[in-house]
Design a protein around this motif. Structure first.
Motif, PDB file in Angstrom:
ATOM      1  N   PRO A 132       8.792 -25.492  27.364  1.00  0.00           N
ATOM      2  CA  PRO A 132       7.697 -25.202  26.436  1.00  0.00           C
ATOM      3  C   PRO A 132       7.877 -23.809  25.843  1.00  0.00           C
ATOM      4  N   CYS A 133       7.622 -23.668  24.555  1.00  0.00           N
ATOM      5  CA  CYS A 133       7.888 -22.376  23.907  1.00  0.00           C
ATOM      6  C   CYS A 133       7.037 -21.259  24.495  1.00  0.00           C
ATOM      7  N   GLU A 134       5.879 -21.599  25.100  1.00  0.00           N
ATOM      8  CA  GLU A 134       5.032 -20.570  25.704  1.00  0.00           C
ATOM      9  C   GLU A 134       5.689 -19.905  26.905  1.00  0.00           C
ATOM     10  N   GLN A 135       6.744 -20.510  27.431  1.00  0.00           N
ATOM     11  CA  GLN A 135       7.400 -19.953  28.615  1.00  0.00           C
ATOM     12  C   GLN A 135       8.519 -18.968  28.279  1.00  0.00           C
ATOM     13  N   LEU A 136       8.767 -18.747  27.008  1.00  0.00           N
ATOM     14  CA  LEU A 136       9.798 -17.789  26.611  1.00  0.00           C
ATOM     15  C   LEU A 136       9.223 -16.376  26.562  1.00  0.00           C
ATOM     16  N   ARG A 137      10.024 -15.426  27.017  1.00  0.00           N
ATOM     17  CA  ARG A 137       9.657 -14.020  26.930  1.00  0.00           C
ATOM     18  C   ARG A 137      10.823 -13.257  26.322  1.00  0.00           C
ATOM     19  N   ALA A 138      10.591 -12.653  25.155  1.00  0.00           N
ATOM     20  CA  ALA A 138      11.614 -11.802  24.561  1.00  0.00           C
ATOM     21  C   ALA A 138      11.852 -10.601  25.472  1.00  0.00           C
ATOM     22  N   LEU A 139      13.099 -10.198  25.614  1.00  0.00           N
ATOM     23  CA  LEU A 139      13.416  -9.086  26.505  1.00  0.00           C
ATOM     24  C   LEU A 139      13.010  -7.754  25.874  1.00  0.00           C
ATOM     25  N   PRO A 140      12.471  -6.846  26.678  1.00  0.00           N
ATOM     26  CA  PRO A 140      12.190  -5.508  26.170  1.00  0.00           C
ATOM     27  C   PRO A 140      13.477  -4.824  25.700  1.00  0.00           C
ATOM     28  N   ASP A 141      13.337  -3.874  24.804  1.00  0.00           N
ATOM     29  CA  ASP A 141      14.498  -3.130  24.315  1.00  0.00           C
ATOM     30  C   ASP A 141      15.256  -2.500  25.483  1.00  0.00           C
ATOM     31  N   GLY A 142      16.565  -2.639  25.457  1.00  0.00           N
ATOM     32  CA  GLY A 142      17.403  -2.004  26.466  1.00  0.00           C
ATOM     33  C   GLY A 142      17.622  -2.818  27.724  1.00  0.00           C
ATOM     34  N   LEU A 143      16.974  -3.971  27.842  1.00  0.00           N
ATOM     35  CA  LEU A 143      17.144  -4.800  29.040  1.00  0.00           C
ATOM     36  C   LEU A 143      18.240  -5.824  28.805  1.00  0.00           C
ATOM     37  N   GLU A 144      19.324  -5.689  29.561  1.00  0.00           N
ATOM     38  CA  GLU A 144      20.434  -6.623  29.429  1.00  0.00           C
ATOM     39  C   GLU A 144      20.116  -7.943  30.125  1.00  0.00           C
ATOM     40  N   LEU A 145      20.765  -9.009  29.649  1.00  0.00           N
ATOM     41  CA  LEU A 145      20.496 -10.332  30.188  1.00  0.00           C
ATOM     42  C   LEU A 145      20.765 -10.423  31.685  1.00  0.00           C
ATOM     43  N   SER A 146      21.832  -9.794  32.162  1.00  0.00           N
ATOM     44  CA  SER A 146      22.157  -9.926  33.581  1.00  0.00           C
ATOM     45  C   SER A 146      21.054  -9.352  34.462  1.00  0.00           C
ATOM     46  N   ARG A 147      20.544  -8.176  34.113  1.00  0.00           N
ATOM     47  CA  ARG A 147      19.456  -7.601  34.908  1.00  0.00           C
ATOM     48  C   ARG A 147      18.168  -8.392  34.727  1.00  0.00           C
ATOM     49  N   ALA A 148      17.951  -8.926  33.532  1.00  0.00           N
ATOM     50  CA  ALA A 148      16.753  -9.723  33.274  1.00  0.00           C
ATOM     51  C   ALA A 148      16.691 -10.963  34.146  1.00  0.00           C
TER      52      ALA A 148
END
Length: 343
Positions: A132-148
């Protein structure tokens, strides 16, 4: 597309799966990383988690991050190509728990990669996943995918600390220095705990607890308790074994709070329950999370030290080796599967 499917105890298979098509209100995400969780390991090693038993093949995984590909009809969110983390829970929104603001214990929730209901909810360990699209969260600036990819387990830790109540200026004990226990350390420190003590049976695991910010680490089988720092104000049990809960009850102060976070085995568990009465200890449970997911992403964006908890990034084509590494706590903390790399 390649996916990791569990068929039963010890039966993990890589399979070619059809790329899903997003329906109304849904988003298609290209998965980049998936964190191997303790529950994934339980499905692999034991065929279930607690009372949740496998009854059909299931794609594992609920700690997933990637990029938006496209949306179904009527859906919107971060632009295609945007890096996102996926909140794995879809609460029903109408049960008494949801109405009471406790969506994390929704009686009819859907959770990625969970056998709690039948048919099972297929997970996110695949090259693409529809949510569901409501479950997506854009990453904050500077946060890499691996750490996310740590956002989901960090959310669990943040919820457990929240269940403990006020921890600012207090001494917190964490039993179990697995990935969740280490993230509880970070969450307690972020909440203002003045001291965090961690106990585990493995010296290697305790080193990861130090990376997370532990002030004191103690070998759980210390025969004379010489390493113990005395009474604590709050104890959070993150090992999932009754001995850990027993330790929490014995070392928390009178009138203190114990939070049971680790999932205990099914059936009866032996611990010093009499101490709950004689010391008037508050024993609370903590299960999953809800709004803490957004807090987790913000916390991850600001602290590069979290990268030290990622032991390895393994191509999805070597999934079984990744699971074996994740199960060996003497060699790893958090292991990520990389869905963009194959052998």
């Amino acid at each position: 597309m390649l996916g990791c499917v569990i068929h039963g105890q010890g039966d993990l298979r890589l399979a070619e799966l059809p790329v899903p098509v997003p329906g109304p209100g849904q988003a298609l995400v290209a998965v980049r990383y998936g964190g191997v969780c303790g529950s994934d390991l339980h499905y692999w090693r034991h065929g279930g988690v607690g009372d949740f038993r496998l009854r059909e093949p299931m794609v594992l995984g609920h700690e997933v991050v990637g990029t938006v590909v496209e949306y179904g009809a009527g859906a919107s969110g971060p632009a295609p190509g945007a890096a996102v983390a996926v909140h794995p829970a879809t609460p029903c929104g109408v049960c008494p728990e949801c109405s009471d603001g406790r969506r994390n214990v929704c009686r009819d929730t859907r959770y990625l990669g969970s056998a709690a209901r039948f048919p099972h909810v297929q997970g996110g360990f695949a090259a693409h996943v529809v949510v569901p699209c409501e479950q997506l969260r854009a990453l904050p600036d500077g946060l890499e995918l691996s750490r996310a990819a740590l956002a989901e387990p960090l959310s669990v830790a943040l919820h457990a600390v929240r269940r403990a109540g006020e921890v600012a200026g207090r001494h917190v004990l964490v039993t179990g220095a697995g990935p969740i226990g280490c993230l509880v350390v970070a969450a307690a420190k972020a909440a203002g705990a003045v001291r965090v003590t961690v106990t585990d049976l493995l010296p290697e695991a305790l080193e990861y607890a130090r990376i997370a910010g532990a002030d004191t680490v103690v070998l759980a089988d210390d025969p004379d308790d010489s390493g113990w720092p005395g009474e604590v104000d709050v104890a959070i049990e993150a090992s999932g074994v009754a001995a850990g809960l027993d330790t929490c009850l014995r070392w928390v102060r009178r009138g203190g709070v114990v939070v049971q976070l680790g999932m205990l085995p099914p059936g009866l568990s032996a611990f010093a329950g009499n101490l709950v009465v004689s010391r008037e200890i508050e024993l609370r449970g903590a299960f999953r999370f809800d709004g803490e997911f957004d807090q987790a992403l913000e916390l991850l964006a600001g602290q590069a030290a979290f990268d030290g908890l990622i032991s390895a990034v393994v191509p999805v084509g070597e999934a079984e080796a990744a699971f074996a590494l994740a199960a060996d706590r003497s060699r790893s903390c958090k292991v990520l599967l990389d869905f963009a790399v194959t052998p």
